[in-house]
Scaffold this active site. Structure first.
Site, PDB file in Angstrom:
ATOM      1  N   GLY A  91      27.148  40.841  30.838  1.00 47.52           N
ATOM      2  CA  GLY A  91      28.538  40.398  30.784  1.00 47.52           C
ATOM      3  C   GLY A  91      29.126  40.648  29.413  1.00 47.52           C
ATOM      4  O   GLY A  91      28.443  41.103  28.490  1.00 47.52           O
ATOM      5  N   GLY A  94      34.619  37.156  24.488  1.00 49.05           N
ATOM      6  CA  GLY A  94      35.315  37.296  23.219  1.00 49.05           C
ATOM      7  C   GLY A  94      34.373  37.492  22.056  1.00 49.05           C
ATOM      8  O   GLY A  94      34.742  38.041  21.019  1.00 49.05           O
ATOM      9  N   GLY A  96      31.496  39.263  22.247  1.00 48.66           N
ATOM     10  CA  GLY A  96      30.848  40.560  22.328  1.00 48.66           C
ATOM     11  C   GLY A  96      30.171  40.754  23.665  1.00 48.66           C
ATOM     12  O   GLY A  96      30.587  40.195  24.678  1.00 48.66           O
ATOM     13  N   VAL A  98      26.703  40.787  26.233  1.00 55.37           N
ATOM     14  CA  VAL A  98      25.398  40.177  26.494  1.00 55.37           C
ATOM     15  C   VAL A  98      24.550  41.173  27.281  1.00 55.37           C
ATOM     16  O   VAL A  98      24.977  41.677  28.320  1.00 55.37           O
ATOM     17  CB  VAL A  98      25.539  38.866  27.288  1.00 55.37           C
ATOM     18  CG1 VAL A  98      24.159  38.263  27.552  1.00 55.37           C
ATOM     19  CG2 VAL A  98      26.406  37.866  26.535  1.00 55.37           C
ATOM     20  N   ASP A 214      33.685  22.962  24.085  1.00 57.40           N
ATOM     21  CA  ASP A 214      34.064  24.116  24.907  1.00 57.40           C
ATOM     22  C   ASP A 214      33.384  24.037  26.268  1.00 57.40           C
ATOM     23  O   ASP A 214      32.805  25.012  26.746  1.00 57.40           O
ATOM     24  CB  ASP A 214      33.691  25.417  24.184  1.00 57.40           C
ATOM     25  CG  ASP A 214      34.461  26.616  24.732  1.00 57.40           C
ATOM     26  OD1 ASP A 214      35.539  26.410  25.331  1.00 57.40           O
ATOM     27  OD2 ASP A 214      33.998  27.752  24.551  1.00 57.40           O
TER      28      ASP A 214
END
Length: 458
Positions: A91, A94, A96, A98, A214
């Site tokens: 995936g 924001g 970077g 994975v 978050d």
């Protein structure tokens, strides 16, 4: 339960967006490591081990500090990901990209073969060194069954990478908002809700509380048995100390999940996390995104639209995810909805603590054998599939079929009065079947909700 609902690998979404760049740790205040063994409860007291917390990347290079976290070279990361091959991508967000990888003898001598997820920081992306270092500091010190495990990191030259345990089923977001007619059953949703609550309760119960900041579906990862773990600690923040009632920060987060008082004032408390948890619990109940502009305007913001309906039994039944029909007790569903209602209170003091949430959710869990029996009675399994509805032409043709003339003459003699009686009888039968009717705003069972791929953010 060993198989995931889907092998697909969609890109990561719901990225938090900052108003300004802001650090996620307290660089001038050393943290205290809080570690518990997997068998312990998340809300119980834990032992603390003083650790010198690196304030910047240079400190980390000079003193790695965490005995249970490996420091890898960039070349080892290339070997683990097959030189960052495109087919290894899990995936992108924001922060970077994975990658999926394997660390074994070929990568580092003596290392037991381990599947990992490797997150490479994008220098031009949202997160910077401070957010990257926050993850190393927090996950390097914390250990809990419902927090993703940090295996190692790489901070060679300008490269910043984090190496996590591999979570086979990906994010909760991927499974809950998929675009095909497939859904997670009620029992699995409640298990995930409990696991995530335990993770937050553990953070809030540390010697110095940690505010996650978050909490959302894309940051809840699932292993092959649907055990849920919190990931991405880039925005985590040390909680207030002593007489402090809150921590003042610049507002950062994702639209739809951030607590209203935090958005308005920048005052951050553990109850801010409780609000975010309430949003995710609402998403689990309704199968809808926190923000979805593909729906009617009054339903764009899930909390604003749905919260007033949660405490009204009949209205609640209409908005619950229809794909879970028959899998839960209406009494338990109402109690879970009441919990979500409290977590979403506009008044932070009106929200429960996460330890209270854990205690309540533990009473709602469906024993595995009972869940399997319920699904078996409904003719389903761990995954619920829906058939494509029959073509309306079939019903039209049936209606046009000719009946024998003798029956036709008899029907004509009875006249319109008999027809009206039959029609009234049908209406009476429909009214006598609770749960079969559906309001105009409710999604039909045979349909699948299509969600917009790009939610609104700060």
């Amino acid at each position: 339960m060993g198989n995931c609902l889907s092998p697909s690998k969609p890109p990561l979404e719901n990225k938090p967006v900052e108003i300004r760049q802001v650090g996620a740790t307290s660089p001038t205040k050393p943290n205290t490591a809080t570690t518990i063994s997997p068998g312990q409860q998340p809300t119980s007291g834990v032992n603390s081990i003083p650790v010198v917390t690196p304030k910047n990347v240079r400190d980390l290079r000079q003193n790695p500090g965490y005995h249970n976290v490996n420091s890898f070279t960039y070349n080892e990361m290339k070997l683990a990901t097959k030189n960052f091959r495109q087919d290894q991508i899990l995936g992108e967000g924001g922060f970077g990209i994975v990658y999926r990888g394997v660390i074994d003898e070929n990568v580092r001598e003596g290392f037991k073969s381990t599947q990992v997820a490797i997150k490479e920081l994008n220098p031009e992306g949202f997160q910077g060194d401070r957010e990257w270092l926050a993850e190393v500091n927090y996950l390097g010190q914390l250990s809990h069954p419902n927090l993703v495990k940090l295996i190692g990191y790489c901070c060679e030259d300008e490269h910043r990478l984090l190496v996590y345990e591999f979570m086979a089923c990906g994010s909760l977001e991927k499974h809950l908002f998929r675009k095909v007619c497939i859904t997670m059953p009620w029992s699995i949703r409640m298990k995930i809700a409990l696991d995530a609550a335990k993770g937050l309760a553990f953070l809030h119960g540390a010697e110095r509380s940690i505010i996650y900041r978050d909490f959302k579906t894309s940051n809840i990862l699932l292993d092959e048995d649907y055990n849920a773990k919190l990931s991405d600690f880039g925005l985590a923040k040390d909680g207030p100390m002593g007489d402090q009632t809150h921590v003042s920060t610049r507002v950062m987060g994702t639209y739809g999940y951030a607590a209203p008082e935090y958005v308005m004032t920048g005052h951050l408390t553990a109850r801010s996390d409780v609000y975010g948890y309430g949003v995710v619990l609402l998403e689990l109940l309704l199968g809808r995104r926190a923000m979805d502009k593909s729906r009617p305007s009054r339903e764009h913001n899930l909390v604003e639209w749905a919260r007033p309906l949660l405490i009204h039994g009949k209205k609640l039944v209409r908005i619950l995810d229809p794909r879970m029909e028959g899998q839960y007790s209406p009494r338990i569903a109402q109690k879970v909805a009441n919990l979500a209602y409290q977590c979403l209170s506009q008044n932070p003091k009106g929200r429960p603590t996460m330890s209270q949430v854990v205690e309540l959710l533990e009473t709602f869990q469906t024993p595995p054998e009972n869940a399997e029996n319920m699904l078996a009675q409904r003719g389903g399994g761990a995954v619920t599939l829906y058939e494509v509805p029959k073509s309306p032409d079939v019903h039209t043709k049936a209606a046009r079929m000719k009946i024998p003339r003798s029956e036709e003459r008899g029907t004509r003699r009875k006249g319109s009065r008999r027809s009206e009686e039959r029609e009234a009888g049908v209406h009476r039968k429909e009214r006598s079947r609770p749960g079969k009717s559906r309001s105009k705003s409710e999604t039909p069972q045979v349909e699948c909700d299509l969600y917009s791929p790009s939610p609104t953010r700060f």
